[in-house]
Design an enzyme around this catalytic site. Structure first.
Site: not given
Length: 306
Positions: A43, A186
């Site tokens: 990301d 995450r």
């Protein structure tokens, strides 16, 4: 594709704020070639090891993508975000009294629950396709996306440091995670926050390992792409880092690239395993070992063996 074009593997240290596709674009300009791909997206918020293939190296990426990975991360307890990380702002906050009850043993117990094989629901804002469309695109279009749980393996999940800042409305937990491909760190942060009843998200993520490709091998992208690019890792050397090796003679290599089954001689590779086939220190093929001991090419690397 010209034989003079770049061929090989590059281990890059992805900078923060740049997407994996953005790194690919820079590498294309740096090496002057369009044939570039990467193994395993990071990301924009994340940094660290991003393995890239150039030229025929793009064919090897399929096999690199599935290897295990190691991450250093900071989990913030006390709030959550729509993306489960710092790429979006917090939208839910813990009740201060609830956060005040969270202590070190509680955090350790929540982390322990996520070690080993687990069924993980990926973050909704992810690149997973739902009916042919990326999940993140559906979320941004206002859809309520519910992804199915996937089995992943957390081989190690260790707490490095815990910093209590209850007055500021959060607790920061530094961790190191060894995990299988397809794991969302995450989502681990999200699930720990949910377990403790105080919400959670990532504020930092750094990938330090992809298979046997380590951070100390990684190249930092220069600000000036006029700088001469470094030499690429040869495909045979790269393949040796994550696949068993079978060495063949020239005539066997030619037959293998022609789609023929080639008998292995003295190989210890087990049936149904995937191996790197090397001839004269050149990667010829990634092949499957059949039950009869023969090799059948899965991906051939077009090279001149004449």
């Amino acid at each position: 594709m010209s034989e003079s074009s770049p061929q090989g593997i590059l281990v890059c240290d992805k900078p923060q704020g740049l997407s994996s596709h953005g790194v690919v674009s820079r590498i294309r300009r740096w090496y002057g070639t369009k044939k570039v791909g990467h193994a395993g997206t990071l990301d924009p918020m994340a940094t660290g090891v991003l393995v890239l293939g150039l030229g025929r190296g793009t064919k090897l990426l399929t096999y690199i993508t599935g290897v295990s990975k190691t991450y250093l991360a900071t989990i913030r307890l006390g709030s959550s975000t729509p993306t489960d990380d710092a790429d979006s702002g917090p939208d839910c906050f813990a009740v201060p009294a609830d956060l005040a009850t969270v202590d070190t043993p509680a955090i350790e117990a929540a982390v322990a629950k996520l070690r080993g094989p687990i069924d993980q629901v990926p973050s909704a804002v992810s690149a997973i396709k739902v009916d042919g469309k990326r999940s993140y695109a559906r979320v941004r279009a206002g859809e309520d996306v519910q992804l199915k749980a996937r089995r992943v393996e957390i081989s190690s999940f260790e707490i490095i440091d815990i910093r209590f800042s209850a007055a500021d409305g959060h607790i920061d937990v530094d961790v190191e995670v060894d995990c299988s491909s397809g794991t969302y760190v995450r989502a681990l942060a999200r699930d720990i926050g949910t377990d403790l009843g105080v919400y959670g998200h990532l504020t930092a993520l750094r990938r330090t390992r992809v298979g046997d490709f380590e951070l100390d091998q990684a190249v930092t992208l220069p600000a000036d792409l006029d700088t001469a690019p470094p030499a690429l890792m040869p495909l045979a050397e790269a393949a040796r880092t994550f696949l068993p090796v079978v060495t063949v003679r020239t005539e066997q290599a030619i037959a293998l690239m022609q789609g023929k089954v080639v008998a292995t001689e003295g190989s210890s590779a087990s049936a149904d395993s995937v191996v790197a086939v090397i001839c004269d220190d050149v990667l010829v093929s990634v092949a499957e070992v059949r039950r009869d001991g023969g090799l059948k090419s899965l991906t051939a690397f077009a090279i001149d063996l004449a």
